[in-house]
Design a protein around this motif. Structure first.
Motif, PDB file in Angstrom:
ATOM      1  N   ILE A 178      -5.277   2.367   2.229  1.00 56.04           N
ATOM      2  CA  ILE A 178      -6.126   2.378   0.915  1.00 56.04           C
ATOM      3  C   ILE A 178      -6.936   3.348   0.992  1.00 56.04           C
ATOM      4  O   ILE A 178      -7.043   4.200   0.023  1.00 56.04           O
ATOM      5  CB  ILE A 178      -6.733   0.952   0.816  1.00 56.04           C
ATOM      6  CG1 ILE A 178      -5.341  -0.107   0.233  1.00 56.04           C
ATOM      7  CG2 ILE A 178      -7.385   1.035  -0.406  1.00 56.04           C
ATOM      8  CD1 ILE A 178      -5.888  -1.491   0.307  1.00 56.04           C
ATOM      9  N   ALA A 179      -7.668   3.585   2.093  1.00 50.47           N
ATOM     10  CA  ALA A 179      -8.532   4.670   2.142  1.00 50.47           C
ATOM     11  C   ALA A 179      -8.041   5.878   2.011  1.00 50.47           C
ATOM     12  O   ALA A 179      -8.678   6.912   1.462  1.00 50.47           O
ATOM     13  CB  ALA A 179      -9.706   4.427   3.546  1.00 50.47           C
ATOM     14  N   VAL A 180      -6.975   6.169   2.767  1.00 49.74           N
ATOM     15  CA  VAL A 180      -6.370   7.590   2.482  1.00 49.74           C
ATOM     16  C   VAL A 180      -5.616   7.897   1.211  1.00 49.74           C
ATOM     17  O   VAL A 180      -5.969   9.046   0.562  1.00 49.74           O
ATOM     18  CB  VAL A 180      -5.197   7.673   3.507  1.00 49.74           C
ATOM     19  CG1 VAL A 180      -3.947   7.155   3.156  1.00 49.74           C
ATOM     20  CG2 VAL A 180      -4.946   9.480   3.774  1.00 49.74           C
ATOM     21  N   ALA A 197       0.940  -1.054  -0.224  1.00 45.57           N
ATOM     22  CA  ALA A 197      -0.036  -0.201   0.062  1.00 45.57           C
ATOM     23  C   ALA A 197       0.929   1.054   0.025  1.00 45.57           C
ATOM     24  O   ALA A 197       0.841   2.076  -0.567  1.00 45.57           O
ATOM     25  CB  ALA A 197      -0.978   0.239   0.977  1.00 45.57           C
ATOM     26  N   LEU A 198       1.989   1.179   0.834  1.00 48.16           N
ATOM     27  CA  LEU A 198       2.756   2.307   0.710  1.00 48.16           C
ATOM     28  C   LEU A 198       3.600   2.471  -0.502  1.00 48.16           C
ATOM     29  O   LEU A 198       3.796   3.651  -1.081  1.00 48.16           O
ATOM     30  CB  LEU A 198       3.937   2.032   1.814  1.00 48.16           C
ATOM     31  CG  LEU A 198       4.857   3.244   2.092  1.00 48.16           C
ATOM     32  CD1 LEU A 198       4.288   4.610   2.414  1.00 48.16           C
ATOM     33  CD2 LEU A 198       6.073   2.831   3.227  1.00 48.16           C
ATOM     34  N   ASP A 199       3.844   1.455  -1.273  1.00 44.57           N
ATOM     35  CA  ASP A 199       4.385   1.557  -2.572  1.00 44.57           C
ATOM     36  C   ASP A 199       3.404   2.101  -3.731  1.00 44.57           C
ATOM     37  O   ASP A 199       3.799   2.858  -4.355  1.00 44.57           O
ATOM     38  CB  ASP A 199       4.919   0.147  -3.150  1.00 44.57           C
ATOM     39  CG  ASP A 199       5.702  -0.400  -2.309  1.00 44.57           C
ATOM     40  OD1 ASP A 199       6.892   0.157  -2.206  1.00 44.57           O
ATOM     41  OD2 ASP A 199       6.203  -1.544  -2.588  1.00 44.57           O
ATOM     42  N   LEU A 200       2.168   1.693  -3.535  1.00 50.87           N
ATOM     43  CA  LEU A 200       1.182   2.262  -4.265  1.00 50.87           C
ATOM     44  C   LEU A 200       1.095   3.734  -4.202  1.00 50.87           C
ATOM     45  O   LEU A 200       1.040   4.562  -5.051  1.00 50.87           O
ATOM     46  CB  LEU A 200      -0.210   1.716  -4.035  1.00 50.87           C
ATOM     47  CG  LEU A 200      -1.450   2.236  -4.763  1.00 50.87           C
ATOM     48  CD1 LEU A 200      -1.317   2.176  -6.199  1.00 50.87           C
ATOM     49  CD2 LEU A 200      -2.718   1.601  -4.257  1.00 50.87           C
ATOM     50  N   ALA A 201       1.099   4.310  -2.987  1.00 49.79           N
ATOM     51  CA  ALA A 201       1.151   5.885  -2.840  1.00 49.79           C
ATOM     52  C   ALA A 201       2.338   6.355  -3.332  1.00 49.79           C
ATOM     53  O   ALA A 201       2.227   7.580  -3.989  1.00 49.79           O
ATOM     54  CB  ALA A 201       0.953   5.964  -1.115  1.00 49.79           C
ATOM     55  N   GLU A 202       3.534   5.995  -3.216  1.00 48.44           N
ATOM     56  CA  GLU A 202       4.695   6.428  -3.521  1.00 48.44           C
ATOM     57  C   GLU A 202       4.581   6.322  -5.151  1.00 48.44           C
ATOM     58  O   GLU A 202       4.964   7.233  -5.891  1.00 48.44           O
ATOM     59  CB  GLU A 202       5.846   5.601  -3.319  1.00 48.44           C
ATOM     60  CG  GLU A 202       6.079   6.061  -1.659  1.00 48.44           C
ATOM     61  CD  GLU A 202       7.350   5.106  -1.089  1.00 48.44           C
ATOM     62  OE1 GLU A 202       7.914   4.191  -1.573  1.00 48.44           O
ATOM     63  OE2 GLU A 202       7.751   5.535  -0.169  1.00 48.44           O
ATOM     64  N   HIS A 203       3.930   5.376  -5.727  1.00 46.33           N
ATOM     65  CA  HIS A 203       3.662   5.055  -7.160  1.00 46.33           C
ATOM     66  C   HIS A 203       2.846   6.360  -7.854  1.00 46.33           C
ATOM     67  O   HIS A 203       3.108   6.794  -8.863  1.00 46.33           O
ATOM     68  CB  HIS A 203       3.237   3.846  -7.477  1.00 46.33           C
ATOM     69  CG  HIS A 203       2.943   3.599  -9.152  1.00 46.33           C
ATOM     70  ND1 HIS A 203       3.923   3.181  -9.943  1.00 46.33           N
ATOM     71  CD2 HIS A 203       1.751   3.488  -9.819  1.00 46.33           C
ATOM     72  CE1 HIS A 203       3.347   3.247 -11.327  1.00 46.33           C
ATOM     73  NE2 HIS A 203       1.756   3.313 -11.040  1.00 46.33           N
ATOM     74  N   LEU A 204       1.708   6.502  -7.072  1.00 52.38           N
ATOM     75  CA  LEU A 204       0.792   7.562  -7.762  1.00 52.38           C
ATOM     76  C   LEU A 204       1.120   8.873  -7.317  1.00 52.38           C
ATOM     77  O   LEU A 204       0.796   9.840  -7.989  1.00 52.38           O
ATOM     78  CB  LEU A 204      -0.506   7.194  -6.801  1.00 52.38           C
ATOM     79  CG  LEU A 204      -1.183   5.893  -7.181  1.00 52.38           C
ATOM     80  CD1 LEU A 204      -2.447   5.603  -6.061  1.00 52.38           C
ATOM     81  CD2 LEU A 204      -1.414   5.859  -8.720  1.00 52.38           C
TER      82      LEU A 204
END
Length: 125
Positions: A113-115, A56-63
């Motif tokens: 994920i919600a944030v 999930a942290l990787d997803l935030a950093e990706h986006l």
């Protein structure tokens, strides 16, 4: 017969509540698909190793652009939830750092994920 046993096992597992790990694993896979369009091999690998929060942290950093994501914070009680996830966002134009947060009663991954979802909703406005 073997086929009958498989059907009985499948039917019995359909009525069992899913574990927190199963829910988190599916949620992060779905979040990658929803926000990024695909689940990269690195994210799938993390999920298979049970590292769903890091995925999930990787997803935030990706986006979120690297110059805009200035940090993140999580909080929870000694008993577990509620879990809160916060993204600290830097506005490169103004220099102001703002925070957005989301909470989930039972899962740190679902709070994160919600944030991300909350960020995605504000990022397009």
């Amino acid at each position: 017969m073997a086929g009958d046993n498989i059907g009985a096992e499948t039917a019995s597992t359909l009525h069992q509540p899913r574990s927190r790990d199963e829910i988190d694993n599916e949620a992060i896979r779905q979040a990658w698909l929803t926000f990024a369009g695909a689940v990269p091999d690195t994210a799938a690998g993390r999920v298979s190793r049970g590292e769903v929060f890091y995925s999930a942290l990787d997803l935030a950093e990706h986006l979120i652009a690297p110059n805009e994501l200035s940090g993140w914070r999580i909080s929870f009680t000694s008993e577990g939830g509620p879990y809160t996830a916060t993204l600290m966002l830097h506005n490169p134009r103004s220099g102001i750092v703002s925070e957005i947060s989301a909470e989930h009663a039972q899962s740190l991954t679902l709070a994160f994920i919600a944030v991300i979802g909350r960020w995605a909703g504000t990022a397009t406005k």
